[in-house]
Design a protein around this motif. Structure first.
Motif, PDB file in Angstrom:
ATOM      1  N   PHE A 224       0.828  -1.217   0.000  1.00  0.00           N
ATOM      2  CA  PHE A 224       0.000   0.000   0.000  1.00  0.00           C
ATOM      3  C   PHE A 224       0.866   1.274   0.000  1.00  0.00           C
ATOM      4  N   GLY A 225       2.038   1.137  -0.609  1.00  0.00           N
ATOM      5  CA  GLY A 225       2.934   2.301  -0.735  1.00  0.00           C
ATOM      6  C   GLY A 225       3.801   2.522   0.489  1.00  0.00           C
ATOM      7  N   ASN A 226       3.606   1.685   1.514  1.00  0.00           N
ATOM      8  CA  ASN A 226       4.386   1.873   2.752  1.00  0.00           C
ATOM      9  C   ASN A 226       5.721   1.124   2.691  1.00  0.00           C
ATOM     10  N   CYS A 227       6.516   1.486   1.723  1.00  0.00           N
ATOM     11  CA  CYS A 227       7.848   0.890   1.586  1.00  0.00           C
ATOM     12  C   CYS A 227       8.851   2.031   1.526  1.00  0.00           C
ATOM     13  N   LYS A 228      10.038   1.752   2.018  1.00  0.00           N
ATOM     14  CA  LYS A 228      11.097   2.761   1.918  1.00  0.00           C
ATOM     15  C   LYS A 228      12.306   2.131   1.240  1.00  0.00           C
ATOM     16  N   ARG A 229      12.919   2.877   0.357  1.00  0.00           N
ATOM     17  CA  ARG A 229      14.104   2.381  -0.327  1.00  0.00           C
ATOM     18  C   ARG A 229      15.227   3.403  -0.226  1.00  0.00           C
ATOM     19  N   ASP A 230      16.426   2.877  -0.033  1.00  0.00           N
ATOM     20  CA  ASP A 230      17.602   3.737   0.060  1.00  0.00           C
ATOM     21  C   ASP A 230      18.171   3.941  -1.349  1.00  0.00           C
ATOM     22  N   PHE A 231      17.421   4.656  -2.200  1.00  0.00           N
ATOM     23  CA  PHE A 231      17.797   4.851  -3.601  1.00  0.00           C
ATOM     24  C   PHE A 231      19.189   5.478  -3.705  1.00  0.00           C
ATOM     25  N   THR A 232      20.038   4.838  -4.505  1.00  0.00           N
ATOM     26  CA  THR A 232      21.419   5.334  -4.642  1.00  0.00           C
ATOM     27  C   THR A 232      21.671   5.695  -6.109  1.00  0.00           C
ATOM     28  N   TYR A 233      22.081   6.914  -6.341  1.00  0.00           N
ATOM     29  CA  TYR A 233      22.285   7.359  -7.718  1.00  0.00           C
ATOM     30  C   TYR A 233      23.516   6.665  -8.324  1.00  0.00           C
ATOM     31  N   GLY A 264      25.234   2.467  -0.022  1.00  0.00           N
ATOM     32  CA  GLY A 264      23.880   3.003  -0.207  1.00  0.00           C
ATOM     33  C   GLY A 264      23.857   4.481   0.103  1.00  0.00           C
ATOM     34  N   ASN A 265      22.690   5.060   0.017  1.00  0.00           N
ATOM     35  CA  ASN A 265      22.571   6.510   0.141  1.00  0.00           C
ATOM     36  C   ASN A 265      22.429   6.979   1.584  1.00  0.00           C
ATOM     37  N   ASN A 266      22.070   6.021   2.478  1.00  0.00           N
ATOM     38  CA  ASN A 266      21.901   6.360   3.898  1.00  0.00           C
ATOM     39  C   ASN A 266      20.738   7.358   4.103  1.00  0.00           C
ATOM     40  N   LYS A 267      19.759   7.302   3.186  1.00  0.00           N
ATOM     41  CA  LYS A 267      18.633   8.245   3.275  1.00  0.00           C
ATOM     42  C   LYS A 267      17.410   7.587   2.614  1.00  0.00           C
ATOM     43  N   PRO A 268      16.731   6.689   3.326  1.00  0.00           N
ATOM     44  CA  PRO A 268      15.600   6.002   2.694  1.00  0.00           C
ATOM     45  C   PRO A 268      14.464   6.947   2.341  1.00  0.00           C
ATOM     46  N   GLU A 269      13.853   6.691   1.191  1.00  0.00           N
ATOM     47  CA  GLU A 269      12.771   7.543   0.713  1.00  0.00           C
ATOM     48  C   GLU A 269      11.494   6.725   0.648  1.00  0.00           C
ATOM     49  N   LEU A 271       8.138   5.352  -0.836  1.00  0.00           N
ATOM     50  CA  LEU A 271       7.776   5.032  -2.221  1.00  0.00           C
ATOM     51  C   LEU A 271       6.769   6.024  -2.797  1.00  0.00           C
ATOM     52  N   ASN A 272       5.820   6.463  -1.994  1.00  0.00           N
ATOM     53  CA  ASN A 272       4.824   7.436  -2.476  1.00  0.00           C
ATOM     54  C   ASN A 272       5.492   8.739  -2.913  1.00  0.00           C
ATOM     55  N   ASP A 273       6.422   9.230  -2.091  1.00  0.00           N
ATOM     56  CA  ASP A 273       7.124  10.483  -2.433  1.00  0.00           C
ATOM     57  C   ASP A 273       7.945  10.290  -3.703  1.00  0.00           C
ATOM     58  N   PHE A 274       8.585   9.120  -3.757  1.00  0.00           N
ATOM     59  CA  PHE A 274       9.441   8.791  -4.904  1.00  0.00           C
ATOM     60  C   PHE A 274       8.632   8.845  -6.204  1.00  0.00           C
ATOM     61  N   VAL A 275       7.436   8.247  -6.191  1.00  0.00           N
ATOM     62  CA  VAL A 275       6.604   8.199  -7.394  1.00  0.00           C
ATOM     63  C   VAL A 275       6.136   9.602  -7.772  1.00  0.00           C
ATOM     64  N   GLN A 276       5.844  10.411  -6.787  1.00  0.00           N
ATOM     65  CA  GLN A 276       5.414  11.786  -7.072  1.00  0.00           C
ATOM     66  C   GLN A 276       6.517  12.581  -7.750  1.00  0.00           C
ATOM     67  N   ASP A 310      11.516  -2.195   3.964  1.00  0.00           N
ATOM     68  CA  ASP A 310      12.438  -1.055   4.002  1.00  0.00           C
ATOM     69  C   ASP A 310      13.872  -1.485   3.680  1.00  0.00           C
ATOM     70  N   THR A 311      14.612  -0.604   3.036  1.00  0.00           N
ATOM     71  CA  THR A 311      16.070  -0.793   2.965  1.00  0.00           C
ATOM     72  C   THR A 311      16.719   0.529   3.389  1.00  0.00           C
ATOM     73  N   TYR A 312      17.792   0.421   4.132  1.00  0.00           N
ATOM     74  CA  TYR A 312      18.416   1.619   4.700  1.00  0.00           C
ATOM     75  C   TYR A 312      19.865   1.247   5.050  1.00  0.00           C
ATOM     76  N   ALA A 313      20.802   1.845   4.334  1.00  0.00           N
ATOM     77  CA  ALA A 313      22.214   1.489   4.527  1.00  0.00           C
ATOM     78  C   ALA A 313      22.863   2.286   5.647  1.00  0.00           C
ATOM     79  N   ASP A 314      23.473   1.587   6.575  1.00  0.00           N
ATOM     80  CA  ASP A 314      24.383   2.242   7.518  1.00  0.00           C
ATOM     81  C   ASP A 314      25.711   2.388   6.766  1.00  0.00           C
ATOM     82  N   MET A 315      26.146   3.613   6.550  1.00  0.00           N
ATOM     83  CA  MET A 315      27.347   3.842   5.742  1.00  0.00           C
ATOM     84  C   MET A 315      28.587   4.137   6.590  1.00  0.00           C
TER      85      MET A 315
END
Ligand SMILES: NC(=O)c1ccc[n+]([C@@H]2O[C@H](COP(=O)([O-])OP(=O)(O)OC[C@H]3O[C@@H](n4cnc5c(N)ncnc54)[C@H](O)[C@@H]3O)[C@@H](O)[C@H]2O)c1
Length: 347
Positions: A224-233, A264-269, A271-276, A310-315
């Protein structure tokens, strides 16, 4: 270790991360020789892999004395792989070839055993035989499974994978450790976190969402969109890999020369915000019409097997060792993806 004048072998060279790594190496290091291996499998559009190979050719032509050889080969083919290693005798090997994707590993697990276990082991054994100075390989944030404490730390046992893909990546880490201990091969495993960017992987959410929006279809937001991903460019990932390539673990004090790092980016986003943001950037580029209404194109559904919430990298470990941390903002990264998408598909 200075990479200048060295011979570097990269498997999965036509893939998203591999091609970008090679382009950056040619742009930033003088007189390097790179051997790229890829079987150009059709898990996703082969045309995109060929496009990336052409981009590599362009980078070589602009490089200072860069030398490039592409070998179409399957890393699961032991004989062919051995021939390539014997011919080129690389100093550094970066193994990025793999059957990627969590969901497909439920449908076709054998593809993962073939490339990620048999193929991986073949590369590892060739590294031993040729005595490479550093073996760097792709692992994944997926190894953390669904129960790990966030942010994910390399100290977590990561022993409860929820997909065959994750299990193969964890197996790779164990095989590499064993070979480092037995044969003293300096090796480093990198756990990547949802890498995204221009000419990325069409099977990944941001890319397939863009495709679906363009076709006027609905996307599914899992959990239901309640996922977080540590998107890394992608550029951050590539710069991190290069830092690692230059610094093999030291063989000292009886310590096994094998390390594992999160990258990883150490900043999970969310999914809803990401899609927007994605839709906004595609609109800005004119890929989607100004009247595109995101709410008409979203279907929220439950969690699917194999996925984690969720994914969230400790860097901390990576930053302490290499003094580097990804910094690209999601808006910037998705903006770059949208601009590339427009150029690639709409000219
Ligand atoms: N992109 C991500 O977000 C991400 C996240 C975690 C881990 N990883 C890992 O990073 C590595 C690179 O990922 P990517 O996103 O560039 O994937 P990709 O699929 O774009 O690249 C992999 C490349 O390997 C090639 N390949 C697959 N099996 C092969 C085989 N048996 N022999 C030779 N070539 C083969 C494919 O043709 C492809 O070009 C993979 O190991 C992947 O599991 C990626």
């Amino acid at each position: 270790m200075e990479l200048k004048n060295k011979t570097i072998l990269v498997t999965g060279c036509a893939g998203f991360i591999g091609a970008n790594l090679i382009k950056t190496l040619f742009r930033t290091k003088d007189s390097i020789k790179i051997i790229g291996i890829d079987n150009l499998c059709n898990y996703y559009d082969v045309g995109l892999k060929e496009y990336r190979l052409r981009e590599i050719e362009n980078a070589v032509s602009e490089s200072k004395n860069g030398c490039w050889h592409f070998e179409k080969a399957d890393i699961a083919d032991r004989k062919k792989l051995t021939d390539i290693f014997e011919r080129y005798r690389p100093t550094v090997t970066v193994n990025l070839a793999a059957q990627a994707g969590v969901r497909y590993s439920i449908i076709n697990p054998y593809a993962y055993i073939e490339s990620n276990i048999v193929g991986f082991f073949n590369v590892l054994d060739c590294c031993k035989t040729c005595g490479v100075s550093h073996f760097v390989y792709a692992s994944s944030s997926s190894v953390y499974g669904d129960g790990a404490v966030t942010p994910f730390s390399e100290d977590d046992s990561a022993n409860t994978p929820v997909s065959v893909y994750a299990a193969t990546k964890k197996s790779d880490e164990l095989l590499a450790f064993a070979y480092s201990k037995l044969h003293g091969i300096p090796s480093t495993g990198l756990r990547f976190f949802t890498v995204y960017g221009p000419a990325g992987r069409p099977d990944m959410a941001y890319y397939s969402f863009a495709d679906k929006f363009v076709r006027g279809e609905k996307i599914k937001l899992y959990n239901f969109g309640n996922c977080k991903r540590d998107f890394t460019y992608i550029d951050d990932t590539v710069n991190g890999i290069i830092k690692v390539m230059e610094s093999p673990p030291q063989i000292a004090d009886g310590k096994v020369p094998h390390e594992i790092y999160n990258l990883g980016n150490n900043k999970p986003e969310n999914l809803n915000d990401f899609v927007q943001i994605l839709a906004e950037k595609l609109k800005k580029e004119g890929v989607l019409s100004p009247g595109f209404d995101l709410s008409d194109h979203i279907e929220t559904v439950g969690m699917q097997p194999g996925d984690v919430t969720d994914t969230y990298a400790d860097m901390t470990k990576f930053c302490t060792r290499f003094g580097f941390k990804p910094a690209t903002d999601l808006r910037q990264g998705l903006g770059n993806f949208a601009a590339w998408y427009k150029k690639y598909y709409f000219g």
